[in-house]
Design an enzyme around this catalytic site. Structure first.
Site, PDB file in Angstrom:
ATOM      1  N   TRP A  98      58.254  90.963  49.906  1.00  0.00           N
ATOM      2  CA  TRP A  98      58.279  92.115  49.024  1.00  0.00           C
ATOM      3  C   TRP A  98      59.685  92.218  48.470  1.00  0.00           C
ATOM      4  O   TRP A  98      60.634  92.235  49.255  1.00  0.00           O
ATOM      5  CB  TRP A  98      57.922  93.379  49.795  1.00  0.00           C
ATOM      6  CG  TRP A  98      56.521  93.428  50.296  1.00  0.00           C
ATOM      7  CD1 TRP A  98      56.064  93.151  51.548  1.00  0.00           C
ATOM      8  CD2 TRP A  98      55.374  93.814  49.536  1.00  0.00           C
ATOM      9  NE1 TRP A  98      54.713  93.329  51.629  1.00  0.00           N
ATOM     10  CE2 TRP A  98      54.260  93.739  50.407  1.00  0.00           C
ATOM     11  CE3 TRP A  98      55.146  94.204  48.220  1.00  0.00           C
ATOM     12  CZ2 TRP A  98      52.963  94.055  49.996  1.00  0.00           C
ATOM     13  CZ3 TRP A  98      53.873  94.509  47.816  1.00  0.00           C
ATOM     14  CH2 TRP A  98      52.804  94.429  48.689  1.00  0.00           C
ATOM     15  N   GLU A 138      45.115 127.243  26.947  1.00  0.00           N
ATOM     16  CA  GLU A 138      45.068 128.596  26.371  1.00  0.00           C
ATOM     17  C   GLU A 138      44.077 129.479  27.136  1.00  0.00           C
ATOM     18  O   GLU A 138      44.336 130.671  27.367  1.00  0.00           O
ATOM     19  CB  GLU A 138      44.669 128.533  24.896  1.00  0.00           C
ATOM     20  CG  GLU A 138      45.662 127.777  24.021  1.00  0.00           C
ATOM     21  CD  GLU A 138      45.323 126.300  23.859  1.00  0.00           C
ATOM     22  OE1 GLU A 138      45.599 125.748  22.792  1.00  0.00           O
ATOM     23  OE2 GLU A 138      44.775 125.704  24.825  1.00  0.00           O
ATOM     24  N   SER A 145      56.583  86.601  45.942  1.00  0.00           N
ATOM     25  CA  SER A 145      57.382  87.754  45.526  1.00  0.00           C
ATOM     26  C   SER A 145      57.260  88.923  46.495  1.00  0.00           C
ATOM     27  O   SER A 145      57.627  90.047  46.162  1.00  0.00           O
ATOM     28  CB  SER A 145      56.942  88.216  44.119  1.00  0.00           C
ATOM     29  OG  SER A 145      55.579  88.612  44.131  1.00  0.00           O
TER      30      SER A 145
END
Length: 338
Positions: free
Chosen positions: A166, A46, A164
């Site tokens: 990539w 505001e 994991s």
């Protein structure tokens, strides 16, 4: 109001623990000023919008649109409700009341007492979704929980040896760092910490590092891991000990309701959102135990054939984005989103 919401979204990752707020001032001739809350401790939306108006005389003839109830109390900045009244703005349109029970309705009451016309509930569902972290924190007394993982097209998160890297492509990995910068905390379990030795920091993108959270119930992790390097504030939840060493804090939790107690502790620390990047076992337990609000699943066009299975979602995907050959699938827990 749509414009106010668009502006508010720009504050994601910068304003917590405050909400995201945008504000637009309108006369019959169109928008005369707009602004948004840019960073915690900075001017509220505001204030920015009112200061952006070239001719202050126009304020007494305008309508103020804001997605969250103007504040009525002194915090790091003066009350916005007072500024609206002092500026002689005659009409205010609001999407949502503030969900904090200590605040809710008081800003509206102050405006009405001063003779300001107030309309509420405009685009309320969109406003609540935008500020879902803030609303969850105040209404459910816990952080908003986002699950994130990458999986192959045949549903595996890692190979049998837990490798994991990539699965997802570079574009997806870059987006993950943006996600990290948007949330208050990032969480992993013991397995991910041990096998991946992640930093859990923001890299390749300008943004703050989230608080690091690791679950290590039996204190089996080595202190030589990157998570314990002291570079970023880190919490380690466990069953055995309390302690502190610089930026690393160990927090003892009872075995019963382990996750629920962690959410409660994080809430007390002012953490509004958690990005869980844990392994398959932790993520599956979180989905089955209803410890989640949103899930972001990167699906890559690879096939492992065998390995560590990814969690199975029991709800429909509501959004899908293409990231090169990867797909980002987004799910929401309907119990929490209605």
């Amino acid at each position: 109001m749509q414009r106010a919401l668009e502006l508010a979204a720009s504050g994601l990752g910068r304003v917590s623990p405050n909400p995201q707020v945008g504000c637009v001032l309108v006369t019959e001739d169109g928008i005369i000023g707009e602004g948004f809350h840019r960073e915690h401790g900075g001017p509220h939306a505001e204030v920015e919008a009112i200061n952006a108006v070239g001719d202050p005389n126009l304020l007494s003839h305008c309508t103020l649109y804001v997605n969250l109830e103007p504040c009525s109390h002194f915090g790091k900045t003066p009350p916005c409700a007072d500024l609206i009244i002092e500026s002689k703005i005659p009409r205010v349109v609001i999407a949502n009341l503030d969900p904090n029970p200590k605040v809710s309705g008081k800003g509206v009451a102050k405006l009405k007492e001063a003779g300001v016309e107030v309309v509420t509930g405009i685009s309320g569902a969109l406003g609540a979704f935008l500020n879902r972290r803030f609303f969850t924190y105040h209404e459910r007394q816990r952080p908003y929980i986002i699950l994130k993982w990458a999986q192959t097209a045949d549903g595996f998160m890692a190979k049998p040896n837990y490798d994991s890297k990539w699965i997802s492509n570079r574009q997806s990995r870059q987006l993950v760092h943006i996600f990290r910068a948007q949330e208050d905390a990032i969480l992993v379990g013991r397995g991910t910490a041990q096998y991946d030795d992640p930093q859990l920091t923001v890299r390749g993108f300008e943004g703050k590092d989230p608080l690091r959270v690791v679950l290590d119930p039996t204190m089996s992790l080595s202190n030589d891991l990157k998570l314990f390097d002291g570079s970023v504030p880190t919490l380690c939840y466990n069953y055995l000990q309390e302690g502190n060493d610089g930026n690393v804090t160990w927090i003892k939790m009872p075995k019963g309701g382990f996750l629920a107690n962690i959410w409660q502790d994080l809430h007390q620390r002012g953490i509004q959102s958690v990005l869980a990047e844990g392994g398959a076992m932790l993520l599956q337990s979180m989905t089955e135990g209803d410890h989640w609000d949103e899930a972001r699943v990167f699906v890559a066009p690879h096939l492992f054939g065998e390995g560590i299975k990814a969690p199975v979602m029991n709800t429909n995907c509501v959004e899908e984005r293409l990231l090169g050959e990867d797909r980002l699938r987004i799910f929401y827990n309907q119990k929490n989103h209605g």
